[in-house]
Structure formats: C-alpha cells, structure tokens
Design an enzyme around this catalytic site. Structure first.
Site, PDB file in Angstrom:
ATOM      1  CE  LYS A  16      58.693   3.491 -19.218  1.00 39.46           C
ATOM      2  NZ  LYS A  16      57.910   2.388 -19.761  1.00 39.46           N
ATOM      3  N   PRO A 100      65.245   4.640 -28.376  1.00 33.48           N
ATOM      4  CG  PRO A 100      64.982   2.368 -28.814  1.00 33.48           C
ATOM      5  CD  PRO A 100      65.793   3.333 -28.005  1.00 33.48           C
ATOM      6  N   GLY A 108      60.762   9.905 -24.656  1.00 35.35           N
ATOM      7  CA  GLY A 108      60.124  11.226 -24.785  1.00 35.35           C
ATOM      8  C   GLY A 108      59.705  11.765 -23.428  1.00 35.35           C
ATOM      9  CB  SER A 109      58.114  10.124 -20.490  1.00 43.29           C
ATOM     10  OG  SER A 109      57.011   9.656 -21.220  1.00 43.29           O
ATOM     11  CG  ASP A 142      55.505   5.992 -18.890  1.00 40.15           C
ATOM     12  OD1 ASP A 142      54.884   5.529 -17.919  1.00 40.15           O
ATOM     13  OD2 ASP A 142      55.756   5.354 -19.921  1.00 40.15           O
TER      14      ASP A 142
HETATM   15  O1  C5P Z   1      49.667   9.160 -20.930  1.00 37.99           O
HETATM   16  P1  C5P Z   1      50.226   8.775 -22.257  1.00 37.99           P
HETATM   17  O2  C5P Z   1      50.159   9.892 -23.255  1.00 37.99           O
HETATM   18  O3  C5P Z   1      51.564   8.167 -22.187  1.00 37.99           O
HETATM   19  O4  C5P Z   1      49.268   7.626 -22.757  1.00 37.99           O
HETATM   20  C1  C5P Z   1      49.191   7.257 -24.117  1.00 37.99           C
HETATM   21  C2  C5P Z   1      47.996   6.365 -24.291  1.00 37.99           C
HETATM   22  O5  C5P Z   1      48.232   5.110 -23.656  1.00 37.99           O
HETATM   23  C3  C5P Z   1      46.716   6.886 -23.667  1.00 37.99           C
HETATM   24  O6  C5P Z   1      46.055   7.773 -24.539  1.00 37.99           O
HETATM   25  C4  C5P Z   1      45.949   5.597 -23.477  1.00 37.99           C
HETATM   26  O7  C5P Z   1      45.415   5.152 -24.707  1.00 37.99           O
HETATM   27  C5  C5P Z   1      47.047   4.626 -23.074  1.00 37.99           C
HETATM   28  N1  C5P Z   1      47.219   4.531 -21.606  1.00 37.99           N
HETATM   29  C6  C5P Z   1      46.268   3.867 -20.839  1.00 37.99           C
HETATM   30  N2  C5P Z   1      46.435   3.757 -19.489  1.00 37.99           N
HETATM   31  C7  C5P Z   1      47.519   4.266 -18.880  1.00 37.99           C
HETATM   32  C8  C5P Z   1      48.513   4.921 -19.634  1.00 37.99           C
HETATM   33  C9  C5P Z   1      48.334   5.040 -20.993  1.00 37.99           C
HETATM   34  O8  C5P Z   1      45.270   3.390 -21.375  1.00 37.99           O
HETATM   35  N3  C5P Z   1      47.662   4.130 -17.560  1.00 37.99           N
END
Ligand code: C5P
Length: 307
Positions: A16, A100, A108-109, A142
């Site tokens: 994406k 990548p 990964g998502s 994501d």
């Molecule tokens: O949800 P995901 O594992 O992709 O998020 C990784 C990190 O990115 C979270 O632990 C957080 O630090 C940050 N994040 C955030 N706000 C979001 C999405 C991700 O702060 N809406």
C-alpha cells in the site's frame, strides 16, 4: 485410509501507499489518531499456504532479515485465527518477499491479512468479515485495510476502514532507499516535534465522519496525477527525516529529478510519485535509478472490478 490432503494456494499480497496521512493527535494509550487515504498497488509478496491437519506450523522466507519464528506476522495471524475459531490446525507457509520491510508499504500487514483470509477458507471456518477484521486489528494498525477495498480512508489508529467511491487508475514510481524506518521511532519523533507546536488535539475516532476538506480536494483530482501529487501530504515526513536525515536529502533530490513533489509512504522510507502512464513511469524510474543509485520499482494502483 488417510484423509485427502487439504488444498494449497498461492496468494499475491499487495503493498500500500499512503496518499495522504494526517496525524490528528495522541490517544490516551499513546497511539496516534490518523486520517489517511490509502491505495493498494501491484508490488506484491507471494505467499503459498498448505494447510495441515495437525497443529504444526512451518515457515520459510527468502528474506533472511525477516523473523521466521513465532514473531512473524504470518504465523501470528494463523495462530490468532486458530485460537479464535477454537481449532487445532496447522499450515506450511512459503513467503517470497518483494515488498521491503521498514519502508511504510505495509508488506508484513498485507501478508498477515492474506493469511487470515486464506486460512478462513482453507480451514473451512467461514468466519464473517467482521470477525476477521477484529482479529486483523489485534495484529497491527495496517492489517485491517488489506481486508478492505484497494482504495480506502483509514481512521482511528488504522482499524476504521472506509471505502471511497472514486477509482484511482495511475502508475506509481517507488524509490526504495533500503533505509529501515522503525514505525515507533518515527511516531516518537512526531511526538517530540508536536510538543514544540501548539498542543495536539485528540479527537475521538468516528466511522462515517465526513471527509475533511483536504481529503475531498484530493479525491476531486484522482484522474489528474500531476495535480493530485501537489495535494498530497504526509505529516510523518518531518518526523522520519529526524530519524533518518539521509532520507530528507533523497526526498529533495527525488523531487528535483521528478520535476514535482514526491511523497513518503506511511512512516517511511519508501518515496513515491504517481504518473498517468507506464511510459512516464518507466522514464522517471530510469532517471531516479541513475541519479539516486537506489532500488526503484514501477507499480500500478489496484482497482476493484467495476460494478
Ligand atoms: O499497530 P502497529 O504494530 O503497526 O504499530 C507499530 C507502532 O507504531 C505502535 O507500537 C506505535 O508506536 C506506532 N503507532 C502509533 N499510532 C498508530 C499506529 C502505530 O503510534 N496509529
């Protein structure tokens, strides 16, 4: 007599790009409230899945830098689904990575979402979409969007996925500098930059909220890639540039070579520019490859079949 083998399948898991990404504020749990217009593109990982009757998992990936233990999102997705359905099944996975990691392209998502969708069928579970969506949200911000249509607006921390009407039929030139931008570090940098600004508001997430004027302006020009590029914005760019200063230089040089703006996807480090034809895309890709010496890919935006 042994049971016949379960059918296997091979899936294409698209990347994406975040066309726009607005960070609206920080929530009580530290995550960030977002509004982002997201398009899926045909730069794809390839995931082969062979379901197994026992509770055993096996995972093989051609990218040695990715974890192949239980922390891999594909295995997390499979285990979460088996737990939710209360079954003890397994699967073999072979993952060919083209997207990548650490690039803001959601590779990964996307792999995790494809795993949920495929095993729901291969294991004969038939869990409804809402259950899959809720499971996806537990795996990462994501993941839910990859269960949705190829063009959507995401809100909340990313778990609210809303389809948008217009189609985006464009070519995407991606500069992939190989800089691994850790998402938490980029959001922490955004926090530091925000604390220097007026205090950030934290509005409650609402599904079905009217599109912000900026987003409506973007959707109005989806058919005109060069105008569209001038209306895109990613609030995480300044934050990513403090985490990886070399990215700011590359970003400026890429825009210079393209003769117009380029944007970063997600928390970086992929940079992109949309153009209207394959010929334009290939020409720009060649110039970027020569000048920047980084991996450059051409991809097309994905579209649902017309109704
Ligand atoms: O949800 P995901 O594992 O992709 O998020 C990784 C990190 O990115 C979270 O632990 C957080 O630090 C940050 N994040 C955030 N706000 C979001 C999405 C991700 O702060 N809406």
């Amino acid at each position: 007599m042994s049971a016949p083998p379960l059918p296997a399948c091979t899936l294409r898991c698209p990347a994406k790009i975040n066309l726009t990404l607005r960070v609206l504020g920080v929530r009580a749990d530290g995550l960030h409230e977002l509004e982002s217009l997201v398009a899926q593109i045909d730069l794809c990982d390839e995931l082969s899945i062979t379901p197994q009757e026992d509770g055993r998992y096996w995972f093989d990936c051609d990218d040695p830098t990715l974890p192949d233990d239980g922390s891999n999102l594909v295995l997390q997705a499979a285990r979460a689904l088996a737990r939710a359905a209360g079954i003890n099944r397994g699967a073999d996975f072979v993952l060919k990575k083209r997207i990548p990691a650490g690039a803001g392209l959601g590779g990964g998502s996307s792999d995790a979402a494809a795993t949920l969708r495929a095993l729901n069928t291969l294991w004969g579970l038939n869990l409804p979409n809402e259950r899959l969506h809720a499971l996806a949200a537990t795996l990462g911000s994501d993941v839910p969007l990859f269960l949705g249509p190829p063009l959507c607006v995401i809100r909340g921390r990313g778990e609210i996925v809303e389809p948008v009407e217009p189609r985006l039929d464009a070519w995407c030139v991606l500069a992939l500098p190989g800089i691994h931008c850790a998402t938490p570090a980029v959001y922490r940098a955004w926090d530091r930059l925000a604390s220097n600004r007026a205090s950030a508001e934290s509005p409650a997430p609402t599904a079905g909220k009217p599109l912000s004027p900026a987003l409506s302006d973007v959707l109005a020009v989806l058919d005109h890639p060069s105008e569209l590029m001038t209306r895109l914005a990613n609030d995480l760019e300044p934050a990513a540039f403090t985490v990886a200063p070399e990215l700011e230089t590359l970003h400026a040089r890429a825009a210079d070579i393209a003769g117009g703006p380029v944007r970063m996807s997600g928390s970086g480090s992929a940079l992109f520019r949309l153009v209207g034809s394959r010929a334009q895309a290939e020409a720009l890709a060649g110039r970027l490859r020569d000048a920047l010496g980084v991996r450059v890919e051409v991809a097309r935006t994905l579209n649902s079949p017309r109704a």
